[in-house]
Design a protein around this motif. Sequence first.
Motif: not given
Ligand SMILES: [Mg+2]
Lengths: 305, 291
Positions: B180-187, B152-155
């Motif tokens: 990398v799943d770059r979805n622009e969000f962490q939790a 994950g990107d947050g990861e």
């Molecule tokens: Mg994310």
Amino acid sequence: MTQKSYQDTLEALCAEDDRIVVMTAENRAAIRGLPPKLGPRFIDVGICEQTMIGMAAGLSLRGRVPFVHALSVFLTMRAFEFIRTDLGIAGLKALIVGGVPGFLSDGNGPTHQAIEDIALMRGIPGMHVFCPADNEELVQAIPLLTKTDQACYIRYYDGAAPVTHKSPVEVGKAETLTEGDDIAILSVGFLLKETVKAQQVLSDAGHSTRLCNMRFVSPLDAEAVRDAAKTCKLVVCVEDHFKRGGLYSAVIEQLADEGIHGNVRSIALDQKWFTPGRLPQVLDNEGFTGDKLAKRIEALFKETV
Amino acid sequence: MSGAENVGQDGAKARAALALRVREHIIRMATEGGCFIGASLSCADVIVHLYTEVLDIAPDRLDDDSRDYFFLSKGHDVPALYGTLAELGYIDKDRLKNHLSVDDHIYWHPNRKMPAVEFHSGSLGHLLSVSMGVATDIKLRGGNNKVYVMLGDGECNEGSVWEAALVAGAHKLDNLVVVVDRNEFQANIRTEELIPLEPLQNKWQAMGWHTRRCDGHDFAALDQAFTDLPFGEGAPSVVICDTVRGKGLPSIEKRADRWFVNFTADEIAQLLEELHGQAEAQLTSEALHVR
Ligand SMILES: [Mg+2]
């Protein structure tokens, strides 16, 4: 009798068992000669304990048996969650070899003192904890520990044997070096060279004193513990570890589980780090030399028996 | 099953249809206890693409040690993986109904007792190093299979990711591919508002990796990005896939407060319609409180 070194033992084992790989987080003290011997089966990840354990889990997943090396304190604490989560949950096997545990970190100071390592490692389901008293036990155990299904934390010590051993190393078995029914000393790891002296002093003073070299804190030798608690008027656990979570805890948990009431006491580090210095002075300053241990045990005997 | 016959427009259409069914599974897991829906929807297309076009793996080859390995490191997006595995015959579709049942192994994070789940995860920053151990063993044995690991990107906040990235570069693990799943969000927060990751490609390059970046919802772009692996000699590869958290459901897309959701049966029915282009769902379940 000349003893093989840990390194030679590991090299010979690698030659006969191609599952074994040797890893280090740039701590080569015990294995300096192995890189040219093992080629790509010697894996140095640099100062990255977490990555080393994760990789060990991946290697183990593919059927390898990794021996991982770093200082005990960083291996068992920096990488704790990796050991617990990647090896522990999966039940994957690795031999986790910790350098300079307990008092052996002598002059390094509290940052380097692994004195909660046993508590952490024995808290992981299935994890064995082996505390060799000397090189003889260390090299004897390595082939045995390679053959078990369990991961094992090894509190590395390769000093000379302080005694003539009476029994070969067996997983989960203590060695009773002297019999006695007044006092039992349950000794962890290299402290055997001091507890042997303490046993002699107490014995000379007229106390029938049993000395158990515990070897493993997990699995604990329940039979040895039970017999000591039932037979002896005083059982003293001697360890270079915090009082909480180490051998003493393991022993009283075992006895409580069995409903046995023994007079069990602890000589350990009670809520404190030890003052750093050269090892002989550390032992003296913390009251762990043979003479000082004998005095402390004598005092416990007077106080509680 | 890297099927060259599937590549091209028809292949892309087939994958889009498959991904739609995977999204239905994800939505159905978002009730009766719920799941991490947003992260699952963001990586669904990438996981479908990997399993249909990239990974050399099949349901009857899970014990074959020359198979490719796929590790899901961020873990909480496991509904996307289970949906894909169910659609491709690795697990029974019916089994997904056991989500959160103590009688099965399907819960919020992966359990390797499930077929094709190579390792458990959920604690962030672990599986890059675990996958490096597998990649190292494959090299020791002279194998040609590859190891893929999705982060994950947050990861990528976790120090252990960068520690492992540094070592993988140093060890020249060219059979290792990070996605990398770059979805622009962490939790609960946008990555760039909390711990900015950009320029993300440069960070991996600095660790000695070959990098590519693509739209993680465009199968033609994914086809391009995952060709000719490794991307270069003597170094691991990373593909940063730009994605949208909650992709496919406009009512929760890019919503910080729809990270973990537990919807009612009625909301699930509406969301399934929304997925198929009907009106946006009227979501009444309480949203997470965010800042
Ligand atoms: Mg994310």
